[in-house]
Design an enzyme around this catalytic site. Structure first.
Site, mmCIF file in Angstrom:
data_model
loop_
_atom_site.group_PDB
_atom_site.id
_atom_site.type_symbol
_atom_site.label_atom_id
_atom_site.label_comp_id
_atom_site.label_asym_id
_atom_site.label_seq_id
_atom_site.Cartn_x
_atom_site.Cartn_y
_atom_site.Cartn_z
ATOM 1 N N ASP A 53 -10.726 -21.113 32.902
ATOM 2 C CA ASP A 53 -10.355 -22.484 33.247
ATOM 3 C C ASP A 53 -11.433 -23.483 32.839
ATOM 4 O OD1 ASP A 53 -7.882 -21.877 34.367
ATOM 5 O OD2 ASP A 53 -8.803 -21.286 36.258
ATOM 6 N N GLY A 54 -12.683 -23.067 32.994
ATOM 7 C CA GLY A 54 -13.788 -23.955 32.624
ATOM 8 C C GLY A 54 -13.720 -24.311 31.143
ATOM 9 N N ASN A 169 -10.595 -28.359 45.624
ATOM 10 C CA ASN A 169 -9.830 -28.918 46.741
ATOM 11 C C ASN A 169 -9.368 -27.847 47.725
ATOM 12 O OD1 ASN A 169 -7.953 -31.011 48.061
ATOM 13 N ND2 ASN A 169 -6.497 -29.467 47.327
ATOM 14 N N SER A 171 -10.617 -24.806 48.167
ATOM 15 C CA SER A 171 -11.765 -24.204 48.867
ATOM 16 C C SER A 171 -12.228 -25.072 50.031
ATOM 17 C CB SER A 171 -12.953 -24.020 47.919
ATOM 18 O OG SER A 171 -12.575 -23.340 46.766
ATOM 19 N N ALA A 190 -17.407 -31.595 54.206
ATOM 20 C CA ALA A 190 -18.228 -31.574 55.425
ATOM 21 C C ALA A 190 -18.295 -32.938 56.114
ATOM 22 C CB ALA A 190 -19.632 -31.034 55.113
HETATM 23 P P1 NAP Z 1 -16.476 -22.479 37.941
HETATM 24 O O1 NAP Z 1 -17.600 -22.613 38.897
HETATM 25 O O2 NAP Z 1 -16.342 -21.257 37.109
HETATM 26 O O3 NAP Z 1 -15.066 -22.698 38.718
HETATM 27 C C1 NAP Z 1 -14.822 -22.135 39.957
HETATM 28 C C2 NAP Z 1 -13.484 -21.433 39.941
HETATM 29 O O4 NAP Z 1 -12.426 -22.406 39.892
HETATM 30 C C3 NAP Z 1 -13.278 -20.528 38.733
HETATM 31 O O5 NAP Z 1 -12.773 -19.300 39.166
HETATM 32 C C4 NAP Z 1 -12.273 -21.292 37.887
HETATM 33 O O6 NAP Z 1 -11.481 -20.427 37.050
HETATM 34 C C5 NAP Z 1 -11.446 -21.930 38.989
HETATM 35 N N1 NAP Z 1 -10.583 -23.080 38.618
HETATM 36 C C6 NAP Z 1 -10.831 -24.129 37.802
HETATM 37 N N2 NAP Z 1 -9.772 -24.958 37.757
HETATM 38 C C7 NAP Z 1 -8.831 -24.431 38.582
HETATM 39 C C8 NAP Z 1 -7.522 -24.834 38.971
HETATM 40 N N3 NAP Z 1 -6.964 -25.959 38.510
HETATM 41 N N4 NAP Z 1 -6.858 -24.063 39.862
HETATM 42 C C9 NAP Z 1 -7.405 -22.947 40.355
HETATM 43 N N5 NAP Z 1 -8.641 -22.507 40.026
HETATM 44 C C10 NAP Z 1 -9.343 -23.254 39.148
HETATM 45 O O7 NAP Z 1 -16.524 -23.794 37.028
HETATM 46 P P2 NAP Z 1 -15.549 -24.153 35.822
HETATM 47 O O8 NAP Z 1 -14.898 -22.919 35.313
HETATM 48 O O9 NAP Z 1 -16.304 -25.037 34.914
HETATM 49 O O10 NAP Z 1 -14.402 -25.038 36.533
HETATM 50 C C11 NAP Z 1 -14.664 -26.307 37.022
HETATM 51 C C12 NAP Z 1 -13.925 -26.429 38.329
HETATM 52 O O11 NAP Z 1 -14.522 -25.570 39.294
HETATM 53 C C13 NAP Z 1 -14.003 -27.786 38.971
HETATM 54 O O12 NAP Z 1 -13.026 -28.656 38.443
HETATM 55 C C14 NAP Z 1 -13.778 -27.463 40.441
HETATM 56 O O13 NAP Z 1 -12.425 -27.623 40.826
HETATM 57 C C15 NAP Z 1 -14.134 -25.992 40.572
HETATM 58 N N6 NAP Z 1 -15.208 -25.801 41.554
HETATM 59 C C16 NAP Z 1 -14.902 -25.113 42.694
HETATM 60 C C17 NAP Z 1 -15.843 -24.984 43.695
HETATM 61 C C18 NAP Z 1 -15.450 -24.273 44.941
HETATM 62 O O14 NAP Z 1 -14.315 -23.792 45.005
HETATM 63 N N7 NAP Z 1 -16.319 -24.201 45.940
HETATM 64 C C19 NAP Z 1 -17.121 -25.525 43.536
HETATM 65 C C20 NAP Z 1 -17.404 -26.189 42.358
HETATM 66 C C21 NAP Z 1 -16.431 -26.339 41.368
HETATM 67 P P3 NAP Z 1 -12.181 -19.523 35.868
HETATM 68 O O15 NAP Z 1 -12.730 -18.340 36.588
HETATM 69 O O16 NAP Z 1 -11.029 -19.153 34.969
HETATM 70 O O17 NAP Z 1 -13.204 -20.390 35.203
HETATM 71 MN MN MN Z 2 -15.371 -20.865 35.148
#
Ligand code: NAP
Ligand code: MN
Length: 269
Positions: A53-54, A169, A171, A190
């Site tokens: 996804d990233g 969102n 999470s 938080a």
């Molecule tokens: P990452 O740290 O690898 O992303 C965290 C997880 O979110 C990965 O497993 C990623 O999939 C998944 N993801 C991204 N977009 C998604 C979606 N629309 N629906 C469901 N899961 C999704 O960072 P990244 O790969 O660069 O992705 C950026 C996104 O990470 C941000 O837009 C944000 O939404 C998310 N994120 C989540 C958290 C959290 O949940 N605590 C914290 C920071 C950022 P892949 O494994 O395929 O990459």
């Molecule tokens: Mn990722």
């Protein structure tokens, strides 16, 4: 442009499986009379993004939200955006040539960030996050259209698109949104809710034509960190942040059998 010019961009991350998949895919597409340009071609009819996804998110950002359908091949961890696996290349090319797909149009969220000097615009496919750059509480005055909503105190807030509802969102305890609903979800990170500070503790869902205005209150010299789709921007002395749904559209290619809730179940349960 020639009528039978059929170019397909392949964009890959640097994982060995992705690079190998890109190489095989290029070979197969060329055998099917498609052109796979070496440099990104804005006249191409399709973008195939290889990674997780990233990678998908970074590809759309890197090429400036191009008006070209995009489909992903998952070599990452989750791959919520990614329609295909590296083992389905022949099947995909067959279906693509027969038009067995549809295009899902999604709107990113748009933020206009104004400091005392200037304003810049950022876009988020999943979300835009506004948080403090230090570990102290931040205080954000939040308005919805013309009305003041609350003074938020806590780590920050996240504004998610329906597409991003399953990402950060989710999470944070936000809701998963059916993509047929066009809206924004404001999810607190938080939130503090005590006699000292009062903030809403659940997500707030607003219609697509709303404008969210955020005026940071500066205490302890805390500067603001803005994150869109995992990409960070740092600013101090922000006067106002305006957020709304963009009119821009991203065209996600889906195979005929795609169903949002099946995807959610498959990936989350
Ligand atoms: P990452 O740290 O690898 O992303 C965290 C997880 O979110 C990965 O497993 C990623 O999939 C998944 N993801 C991204 N977009 C998604 C979606 N629309 N629906 C469901 N899961 C999704 O960072 P990244 O790969 O660069 O992705 C950026 C996104 O990470 C941000 O837009 C944000 O939404 C998310 N994120 C989540 C958290 C959290 O949940 N605590 C914290 C920071 C950022 P892949 O494994 O395929 O990459
Ligand atoms: Mn990722």
């Amino acid at each position: 442009m020639e009528q039978n010019y059929r170019a397909i961009n392949i964009v890959s991350n640097n994982k060995p499986l992705s690079l190998e998949t890109a190489r095989i895919l290029k070979y197969k597409l060329e055998k099917n009379d498609f052109i796979v340009p070496d440099v990104f071609d804005y006249n191409a009819e399709l973008i195939i993004c290889i990674g997780g996804d990233g990678s998908f998110l970074r590809t759309v950002h890197k090429y400036g939200f191009p008006n070209i359908p995009i489909v992903g091949i998952n070599t990452g961890h989750l791959g919520f955006f990614q329609e295909l696996s590296p083992y389905e290349l022949d099947e995909f090319i067959y279906k693509y040539k027969r038009g067995e797909y549809f295009i899902d149009k999604i709107n990113p969220v748009e933020g206009i960030i104004c400091t005392r000097k200037s304003c810049i615009e950022i876009l988020g496919i999943n979300e835009i996050v506004i948080k403090g750059d230090k570990s102290t509480t931040i205080h954000l005055n939040l308005s919805l259209d013309k009305s003041f909503l609350e003074k938020f105190s806590g780590d920050g807030i996240l504004i998610s698109t329906p597409t991003g509802s399953t990402a950060y969102n989710y999470s944070l305890g936000g809701s998963i949104v059916d993509p047929r609903l066009n809206l924004m979800q404001i999810t607190p990170i938080a939130p503090i809710n005590t006699t000292a500070y009062r903030s809403f503790t659940s997500s707030i869902v607003v219609p697509k034509y709303s404008t969210i205005k955020i005026h940071p209150e500066y205490r302890y010299e805390n500067s603001i960190l803005i994150i869109s789709d995992g990409m960070e921007y740092r600013y101090s002395s922000i006067v106002e942040i305006q957020i709304k749904l963009s009119e821009l559209e991203i065209q996600l290619m889906r195979l005929k059998e795609y169903n949002f809730w099946n995807r959610v179940k498959e990936k989350f349960l």
